[in-house]
Design a protein around this motif. Sequence first.
Motif, PDB file in Angstrom:
ATOM      1  N   SER A 115     -84.984   2.571  66.231  1.00 24.99           N
ATOM      2  CA  SER A 115     -85.517   2.443  67.584  1.00 24.99           C
ATOM      3  C   SER A 115     -85.633   3.829  68.205  1.00 24.99           C
ATOM      4  O   SER A 115     -84.754   4.677  68.011  1.00 24.99           O
ATOM      5  N   LYS A 117     -86.895   6.024  71.869  1.00 22.41           N
ATOM      6  CA  LYS A 117     -87.409   6.146  73.230  1.00 22.41           C
ATOM      7  C   LYS A 117     -87.664   7.626  73.480  1.00 22.41           C
ATOM      8  O   LYS A 117     -86.778   8.452  73.275  1.00 22.41           O
ATOM      9  N   THR A 276     -76.092  -6.920  70.583  1.00 27.18           N
ATOM     10  CA  THR A 276     -77.240  -6.609  71.432  1.00 27.18           C
ATOM     11  C   THR A 276     -78.337  -6.014  70.569  1.00 27.18           C
ATOM     12  O   THR A 276     -78.058  -5.276  69.625  1.00 27.18           O
ATOM     13  N   SER A 277     -79.585  -6.329  70.874  1.00 25.00           N
ATOM     14  CA  SER A 277     -80.682  -5.791  70.072  1.00 25.00           C
ATOM     15  C   SER A 277     -80.682  -4.270  70.136  1.00 25.00           C
ATOM     16  O   SER A 277     -80.303  -3.671  71.149  1.00 25.00           O
ATOM     17  N   ASP A 279     -83.216  -2.193  70.202  1.00 28.92           N
ATOM     18  CA  ASP A 279     -84.151  -1.682  71.206  1.00 28.92           C
ATOM     19  C   ASP A 279     -83.548  -1.733  72.605  1.00 28.92           C
ATOM     20  O   ASP A 279     -83.714  -0.803  73.403  1.00 28.92           O
ATOM     21  N   GLN A 280     -82.836  -2.798  72.905  1.00 33.50           N
ATOM     22  CA  GLN A 280     -82.218  -2.926  74.226  1.00 33.50           C
ATOM     23  C   GLN A 280     -81.135  -1.873  74.423  1.00 33.50           C
ATOM     24  O   GLN A 280     -81.044  -1.241  75.485  1.00 33.50           O
ATOM     25  N   GLN A 281     -80.316  -1.655  73.395  1.00 36.68           N
ATOM     26  CA  GLN A 281     -79.274  -0.634  73.497  1.00 36.68           C
ATOM     27  C   GLN A 281     -79.870   0.759  73.640  1.00 36.68           C
ATOM     28  O   GLN A 281     -79.391   1.579  74.427  1.00 36.68           O
ATOM     29  N   THR A 282     -80.910   1.037  72.855  1.00 35.43           N
ATOM     30  CA  THR A 282     -81.543   2.352  72.916  1.00 35.43           C
ATOM     31  C   THR A 282     -82.137   2.593  74.298  1.00 35.43           C
ATOM     32  O   THR A 282     -81.986   3.679  74.877  1.00 35.43           O
ATOM     33  N   ARG A 283     -82.796   1.582  74.832  1.00 32.62           N
ATOM     34  CA  ARG A 283     -83.390   1.712  76.164  1.00 32.62           C
ATOM     35  C   ARG A 283     -82.319   1.942  77.224  1.00 32.62           C
ATOM     36  O   ARG A 283     -82.467   2.802  78.108  1.00 32.62           O
ATOM     37  N   SER A 284     -81.210   1.206  77.140  1.00 32.59           N
ATOM     38  CA  SER A 284     -80.132   1.365  78.125  1.00 32.59           C
ATOM     39  C   SER A 284     -79.502   2.748  78.038  1.00 32.59           C
ATOM     40  O   SER A 284     -79.258   3.405  79.062  1.00 32.59           O
ATOM     41  N   ASP A 287     -81.930   5.345  79.478  1.00 32.37           N
ATOM     42  CA  ASP A 287     -81.989   5.314  80.943  1.00 32.37           C
ATOM     43  C   ASP A 287     -80.764   5.972  81.570  1.00 32.37           C
ATOM     44  O   ASP A 287     -80.857   6.607  82.627  1.00 32.37           O
TER      45      ASP A 287
END
Length: 307
Positions: A115, A117, A276-277, A279-284, A287
């Motif tokens: 993943s 970002k 947790t997925s 992508d969701q962890q990477t996004r969090s 941010d």
Amino acid sequence: AIGFSRYEVGMISIAVAEIATNVIRYALPGKASIRTICAGKGIEITIEDAGTGIPDIDAAMVDGFSTHSEPSIGKGLGAAARSVEEFIFNKSDLTGTSITLRHFLKPVLDDTEVSVKSFPAVNAFFNHDQYIIKPFHAENLLVALSDFREFGAQSSSYASIFKTVVESNYMDSLDTLLQKCQLALRENNGKYLSQTLLMKVFPDRFEVIRCGNIGLYVGSEVIQRKPIDPSLFLLNGEVVTNGSLVEVFPRRTETTVLIHSDGISLPNILNMERNTSLDQQTRSLFDLSALDDDDATLLVVRGKYAC
């Protein structure tokens, strides 16, 4: 037979036929061997002859090149090389020529998640961070993250040069690959890339080489080893080092690796939740840790291999 598509079988056949035809016409006796490699996920074909060698290999790789008047079945060795994933001259001299062809099933990374970002600095229009993700040999992965800010307005052009070198030489060891990248950039711009990381992901290990401030976490801890200085990397075109430049880390069950540019500020210890997925962890994480005044890239590799 090992799972290649009809198209791939056709391309492999073209490569073999081109080389074999040259052997039969000009360099008998010859012989060929074939075997599966990478646990049955690839094929290797070696063709040898008893000719007098190819005087100019670079010229021979140009489409349409021939030292003989008779036409070949296609466009020559260049076309043969493009038909397979790897095309290797083992030797070409007065005792004969030996060429190895390798081709692999399309990578299916069922046990590896990736993943990314990546965004430019706030109010900026161009992101100088560039990344490469290249699966190879059915189950392996090459990842690169570089910051081309020092190349200014031409950073995208030099990022393209870097990517071309990486994708054309991915089978080289990481120190040799980085050397080729630095030489290519120096020849075109007169300077080295001071911020870069190259990583190969194998079923049992990670191999890493880096320059500058590209951050690296393996597992939950930051890797503090001082990266190599790019100004010391090349001297008259040679690698200068007192030891191995490549860091090797075992790939344990569910090991997670994070790579980030200097526009990301992460804590020294991380806890990556498995429920947790990615992508969701990477996004969090992105941010929470991206800085406003610099291009920011966070690349995460997670897998389920056991040592």
